[in-house]
Design a protein around this motif. Structure first.
Motif, mmCIF file in Angstrom:
data_model
loop_
_atom_site.group_PDB
_atom_site.id
_atom_site.type_symbol
_atom_site.label_atom_id
_atom_site.label_comp_id
_atom_site.label_asym_id
_atom_site.label_seq_id
_atom_site.Cartn_x
_atom_site.Cartn_y
_atom_site.Cartn_z
ATOM 1 N N GLU A 40 -7.559 11.185 8.388
ATOM 2 C CA GLU A 40 -8.008 11.388 7.087
ATOM 3 C C GLU A 40 -7.799 10.246 6.126
ATOM 4 O O GLU A 40 -8.124 10.565 4.863
ATOM 5 C CB GLU A 40 -7.191 12.757 6.558
ATOM 6 C CG GLU A 40 -7.787 14.109 7.621
ATOM 7 C CD GLU A 40 -9.110 14.415 7.158
ATOM 8 O OE1 GLU A 40 -9.670 14.214 6.201
ATOM 9 O OE2 GLU A 40 -9.798 14.552 8.363
ATOM 10 N N MET A 41 -7.187 9.409 6.532
ATOM 11 C CA MET A 41 -6.551 8.208 5.717
ATOM 12 C C MET A 41 -7.865 7.610 5.192
ATOM 13 O O MET A 41 -8.935 7.434 5.894
ATOM 14 C CB MET A 41 -5.559 7.226 6.328
ATOM 15 C CG MET A 41 -4.375 7.856 6.302
ATOM 16 S SD MET A 41 -2.935 6.561 7.042
ATOM 17 C CE MET A 41 -3.693 5.738 8.138
ATOM 18 N N THR A 42 -7.828 6.768 4.099
ATOM 19 C CA THR A 42 -8.917 6.015 3.771
ATOM 20 C C THR A 42 -9.076 4.802 4.307
ATOM 21 O O THR A 42 -7.978 4.398 5.440
ATOM 22 C CB THR A 42 -8.692 5.331 2.189
ATOM 23 O OG1 THR A 42 -7.492 4.280 2.445
ATOM 24 C CG2 THR A 42 -8.477 6.266 1.313
ATOM 25 N N GLU A 43 -10.157 4.142 4.653
ATOM 26 C CA GLU A 43 -10.667 2.907 5.448
ATOM 27 C C GLU A 43 -9.281 1.874 5.356
ATOM 28 O O GLU A 43 -9.095 1.161 6.113
ATOM 29 C CB GLU A 43 -11.700 2.328 5.361
ATOM 30 C CG GLU A 43 -12.889 3.235 5.868
ATOM 31 C CD GLU A 43 -12.588 3.711 7.410
ATOM 32 O OE1 GLU A 43 -12.564 2.757 8.282
ATOM 33 O OE2 GLU A 43 -13.041 5.023 7.825
ATOM 34 N N ASP A 44 -9.172 1.509 3.954
ATOM 35 C CA ASP A 44 -8.025 0.675 3.570
ATOM 36 C C ASP A 44 -6.598 1.068 4.452
ATOM 37 O O ASP A 44 -6.123 0.096 5.063
ATOM 38 C CB ASP A 44 -7.831 0.295 2.147
ATOM 39 C CG ASP A 44 -8.939 -0.281 1.598
ATOM 40 O OD1 ASP A 44 -9.795 -0.829 2.322
ATOM 41 O OD2 ASP A 44 -9.290 -0.406 0.397
ATOM 42 N N LYS A 45 -6.322 2.286 4.183
ATOM 43 C CA LYS A 45 -5.041 2.551 4.990
ATOM 44 C C LYS A 45 -5.095 2.317 6.572
ATOM 45 O O LYS A 45 -4.261 1.967 7.156
ATOM 46 C CB LYS A 45 -4.481 3.644 4.599
ATOM 47 C CG LYS A 45 -4.315 4.077 3.172
ATOM 48 C CD LYS A 45 -4.027 5.504 2.743
ATOM 49 C CE LYS A 45 -3.278 5.653 1.389
ATOM 50 N NZ LYS A 45 -2.919 7.120 1.211
ATOM 51 N N MET A 80 0.773 -1.012 -0.092
ATOM 52 C CA MET A 80 0.108 -0.014 -0.022
ATOM 53 C C MET A 80 0.872 1.209 0.068
ATOM 54 O O MET A 80 1.948 1.310 0.635
ATOM 55 C CB MET A 80 -0.764 -0.103 1.261
ATOM 56 C CG MET A 80 -1.994 1.159 1.257
ATOM 57 S SD MET A 80 -3.193 1.065 2.254
ATOM 58 C CE MET A 80 -4.081 -0.299 1.559
ATOM 59 N N GLU A 81 0.358 2.247 -0.741
ATOM 60 C CA GLU A 81 1.151 3.429 -0.971
ATOM 61 C C GLU A 81 0.671 4.359 -0.161
ATOM 62 O O GLU A 81 -0.442 4.872 -0.068
ATOM 63 C CB GLU A 81 1.159 3.948 -2.313
ATOM 64 C CG GLU A 81 2.010 4.754 -2.803
ATOM 65 C CD GLU A 81 3.419 4.368 -3.097
ATOM 66 O OE1 GLU A 81 4.555 5.006 -3.080
ATOM 67 O OE2 GLU A 81 3.518 3.235 -3.373
#
Length: 104
Positions: A64-69, A1-2
């Motif tokens: 603020e990150m996405t749920e995946d992150k 993941m980036e």
């Protein structure tokens, strides 16, 4: 993941906090951090910069990150907590605090 630079620094701040949560840096934790350095793509400079970031600022970035992150962060921090063969009470408290902050 980036992860972008701000996210990396915030994650490294949380990793650093987790490693030092119980007051002892264990060999297993050092090994886990070494593995993560290549997975997340950070180096010792990121660790130095991350130490200067306030926890609240890191939490704001992580929120603020996405749920995946966020899920990936959870896996990372749990891995650090378990890296020395046991999860210290202070590590559990820190994990719960971080996870509670992410769900706000």
């Amino acid at each position: 993941m980036e992860f972008n630079l701000a996210e990396k620094l915030a994650i490294v701040k949380m990793i650093y906090s987790m490693v030092h949560a119980d007051g002892v840096v264990h060999k297993g934790e050092i090994n886990e951090v070494s593995k993560l350095m290549s997975v997340i793509d950070f180096d010792s400079n990121h660790i130095q910069f991350a130490q200067n970031i306030e926890k609240e600022q890191s939490i704001a970035i992580l929120q603020e990150m996405t749920e995946d992150k966020k899920k990936q962060l959870t896996i990372i921090l749990e891995g650090i907590a378990k890296a020395d063969g046991f999860v210290h009470e202070k590590e559990t408290e820190l994990l719960n605090s971080i996870f509670a902050s992410l769900t706000v």
